[in-house]
Write an enzyme that holds these catalytic residues in place. Structure first.
Site, PDB file in Angstrom:
ATOM      1  N   TYR A 260     -15.198  11.096  69.985  1.00  0.00           N
ATOM      2  CA  TYR A 260     -16.254  10.072  69.435  1.00  0.00           C
ATOM      3  C   TYR A 260     -15.655   8.954  68.441  1.00  0.00           C
ATOM      4  CZ  TYR A 260     -19.972   8.563  65.967  1.00  0.00           C
ATOM      5  OH  TYR A 260     -20.861   8.238  65.467  1.00  0.00           O
TER       6      TYR A 260
ATOM      7  N   ASP B 247      -7.269   7.330  67.342  1.00  0.00           N
ATOM      8  CA  ASP B 247      -8.020   7.893  65.512  1.00  0.00           C
ATOM      9  C   ASP B 247      -8.269   9.093  65.318  1.00  0.00           C
ATOM     10  OD1 ASP B 247     -11.758   8.176  66.323  1.00  0.00           O
ATOM     11  OD2 ASP B 247     -10.553   7.929  64.306  1.00  0.00           O
TER      12      ASP B 247
ATOM     13  N   LYS C 158     -12.830   9.471  55.895  1.00  0.00           N
ATOM     14  CA  LYS C 158     -13.207  10.612  55.416  1.00  0.00           C
ATOM     15  C   LYS C 158     -12.355  10.817  54.746  1.00  0.00           C
ATOM     16  CE  LYS C 158     -15.012  12.033  60.020  1.00  0.00           C
ATOM     17  NZ  LYS C 158     -16.201  12.949  60.509  1.00  0.00           N
TER      18      LYS C 158
HETATM   19  P1  KE4 Z   1     -17.847   7.174  60.763  1.00  0.00           P
HETATM   20  O1  KE4 Z   1     -18.879   5.183  60.959  1.00  0.00           O
HETATM   21  O2  KE4 Z   1     -18.845   7.912  60.662  1.00  0.00           O
HETATM   22  O3  KE4 Z   1     -17.629   7.126  59.047  1.00  0.00           O
HETATM   23  O4  KE4 Z   1     -16.408   7.126  61.344  1.00  0.00           O
HETATM   24  C1  KE4 Z   1     -16.917   8.212  62.540  1.00  0.00           C
HETATM   25  C2  KE4 Z   1     -16.095   8.345  63.416  1.00  0.00           C
HETATM   26  C3  KE4 Z   1     -14.835   7.991  63.819  1.00  0.00           C
HETATM   27  N1  KE4 Z   1     -13.617   8.788  64.428  1.00  0.00           N
HETATM   28  C4  KE4 Z   1     -13.809  10.414  64.893  1.00  0.00           C
HETATM   29  C5  KE4 Z   1     -13.258  11.028  64.326  1.00  0.00           C
HETATM   30  C6  KE4 Z   1     -14.855  10.679  64.001  1.00  0.00           C
HETATM   31  O5  KE4 Z   1     -15.539  12.138  63.934  1.00  0.00           O
HETATM   32  C7  KE4 Z   1     -16.057   9.451  63.173  1.00  0.00           C
HETATM   33  C8  KE4 Z   1     -17.130   9.927  62.554  1.00  0.00           C
HETATM   34  N2  KE4 Z   1     -17.145  12.114  63.105  1.00  0.00           N
HETATM   35  C9  KE4 Z   1     -18.347  12.308  62.990  1.00  0.00           C
HETATM   36  C10 KE4 Z   1     -18.689  14.067  62.596  1.00  0.00           C
HETATM   37  N3  KE4 Z   1     -18.140  14.486  64.074  1.00  0.00           N
HETATM   38  C11 KE4 Z   1     -19.873  11.637  61.756  1.00  0.00           C
HETATM   39  C12 KE4 Z   1     -20.802  12.559  61.009  1.00  0.00           C
HETATM   40  C13 KE4 Z   1     -22.080  12.153  61.552  1.00  0.00           C
HETATM   41  O6  KE4 Z   1     -21.558  10.865  62.450  1.00  0.00           O
HETATM   42  O7  KE4 Z   1     -22.949  12.358  60.621  1.00  0.00           O
END
Ligand code: KE4
Length: 453
Positions: free
Chosen positions: A169, A264, A292
């Protein structure tokens, strides 16, 4: 009759009594009321799907406050938190130094839409800690970082296609919601509607930990692939580490087929090591995305890499990307303080490893005692207990997990005051605030929870 006599005389009744007390104590009335209200005005009642607790068969709990390793919900239930806001809380919640930095920054205003000295300091620190990042651009989320880095890779290589991995993801921009992990996998919508086929056709997928599948995609799309984007330790199908040679193999394939390698590290950056997964595994990507932890809990993302590539980003170059709140002074204050603490105290990672290993040992002992052959994956302070006996190395094997068993385990832990990610396909996180006795309590609770499976 004295209490102890009663307990000796009537062990079953004692169990029933204890269960009743636990049940009564574990009330979520206020959260349930809030959720009912929220669902009428917020899609699914939440502002991010995985928070809805859909795959664990209960209404979500609404959090009121957090401190160190703990969170409290609206019904004043207290939990040991293993979500940590999905990764940012490496130093625990409400870290005093980070709160102080935000309090100082907010006195000077909340946003200027103009460059600040702290953005320069932040860029200097990131480029110092992560050698592959020679230049960096701040954005406001991991999604913005990955969306921008793909546009940059396409602009730099003048090619349209990208390779991602099933179960990984990279945020919710159109190019990535193809066999995506995290909430998309949890809700069974890895390929979201609303994505034009003209975009989806440029996203090719391969199997994580399977270099043959990657070579095949390159050979079937000669000279059309701009980049591979990969989670160097996958965290969005649950925690799935790279097998020996996988990341090195991706590096070689990108060199062979003249494509860019993008790590990523939104989740792994500053999590699995101070220099991220690229430092841990000794593989240098061309571009990296971050998020994060670099925000210390405030909205921040970033992308960066080789100068010759990053020079293409406007206004230095022609690839356009912008953001009203990029480099926001409050977010920079929180993130810079976080990174400065991590960079100055390398012992932090040793401590995280000790606590995480303690948890792993205790969980494995419980599984053994109960004769349960479930799979436990961990890298540093990221871990997932998969309810499958198969080793979990990719999307297919992760999907063999019994999500009903996971749900039973999740709820049994929640009712004992342990807050795990509400999905089998997410990673749990340990912080420096998870002291030894907190881990001990978690191990004990997991024994009782596993007995309910
Ligand atoms: P955000 O747009 O949520 O800040 O980041 C996206 C993203 C990109 N790359 C990786 C490897 C990520 O894990 C994420 C976001 N992680 C999720 C949790 N697995 C966010 C939690 C959510 O979607 O509420």
């Amino acid at each position: 009759m004295k209490k102890n006599d009663f307990e000796r005389e009537y062990p079953m009744q004692r169990q029933i009594l204890r269960r009743r007390i636990l049940k009564r104590r574990f009330k979520t009335k206020k959260s349930n009321k809030l959720f009912a209200k929220a669902q009428a005005i917020i899609p699914g009642g939440v502002n991010s799907p995985v928070r809805a607790f859909k795959s664990v068969g209960r209404s979500p709990i609404f959090i009121k406050r957090a401190s160190a390793a703990y969170i409290w919900d609206e019904d004043r239930n207290k939990y040991i938190d293993y979500v940590g806001s999905w990764g940012p809380m490496l130093l625990g919640h409400a870290n005093p130094a980070i709160l102080r930095a935000i309090r100082e920054a907010v006195k000077r205003g909340t946003s200027f839409g103009a460059p600040t000295s702290l953005e320069v300091k932040m860029a200097e620190l990131i480029t110092k800690i992560v050698p592959s990042i020679e230049m960096v651009r701040m954005v406001n989320s991991g999604t913005e970082a990955t969306m921008s880095v793909i546009r940059l890779a396409r602009a730099f290589t003048d090619k349209d296609k990208i390779i991602k991995f099933e179960g990984c993801y990279h945020g919710h921009s159109d190019s990535f919601l193809i066999k995506a992990g995290s909430g998309a996998m949890t809700l069974g919508v890895p390929d979201s509607p609303g994505i034009p086929s003209t975009i989806a056709m440029n996203t090719l997928t391969a199997r994580y930990n399977d270099l043959t599948s990657v070579r095949k995609v390159f050979e079937e799309n000669k000279d059309q692939i701009a980049a591979i984007i990969v989670e160097p330790v996958a965290g969005n199908m649950g925690c799935v580490p790279p097998i020996e040679g996988f990341l090195q193999g991706l590096r070689s394939l990108c060199n062979e087929f003249n494509a860019l390698l993008i790590f990523d590290e939104v989740m792994t950056g500053f999590r699995v090591a101070i220099g991220g997964a690229q430092a841990l595994y000794g593989v240098q990507p061309d571009l990296t995305t971050l998020g994060k932890i670099i925000g210390g809990g405030l909205p921040v993302g970033a992308y960066g890499g080789k100068k010759e590539i990053m020079q293409m980003v406007a206004p230095a170059g022609s690839m356009y990307q912008a953001g009203t709140l990029s480099g926001n002074p409050l977010a920079m204050a929180a993130g810079f303080t976080m990174l400065r603490i991590l960079h100055a105290n390398k012992m932090i990672y040793k401590q995280l490893e000790q606590r995480s290993a303690q948890l792993e040992e205790g969980l494995r002992e419980n599984l053994q005692k109960l004769g349960l052959g479930y799979t436990f994956n961990r890298i540093g302070s990221m871990f997932t207990l998969f309810f499958t006996s198969r080793s979990v190395i990719d999307y297919e094997s992760a999907k063999t997990s019994d999500t009903a068993k996971f749900s039973t385990f999740f709820n049994a832990m929640l009712e004992q005051g342990i807050y795990l990610p509400p999905s089998q396909f997410e990673t749990a996180f340990i912080s420096t605030a998870h002291r030894e006795r907190i881990i001990e309590k978690t191990i004990k609770a997991s024994y009782k929870a596993l007995q309910k499976i």
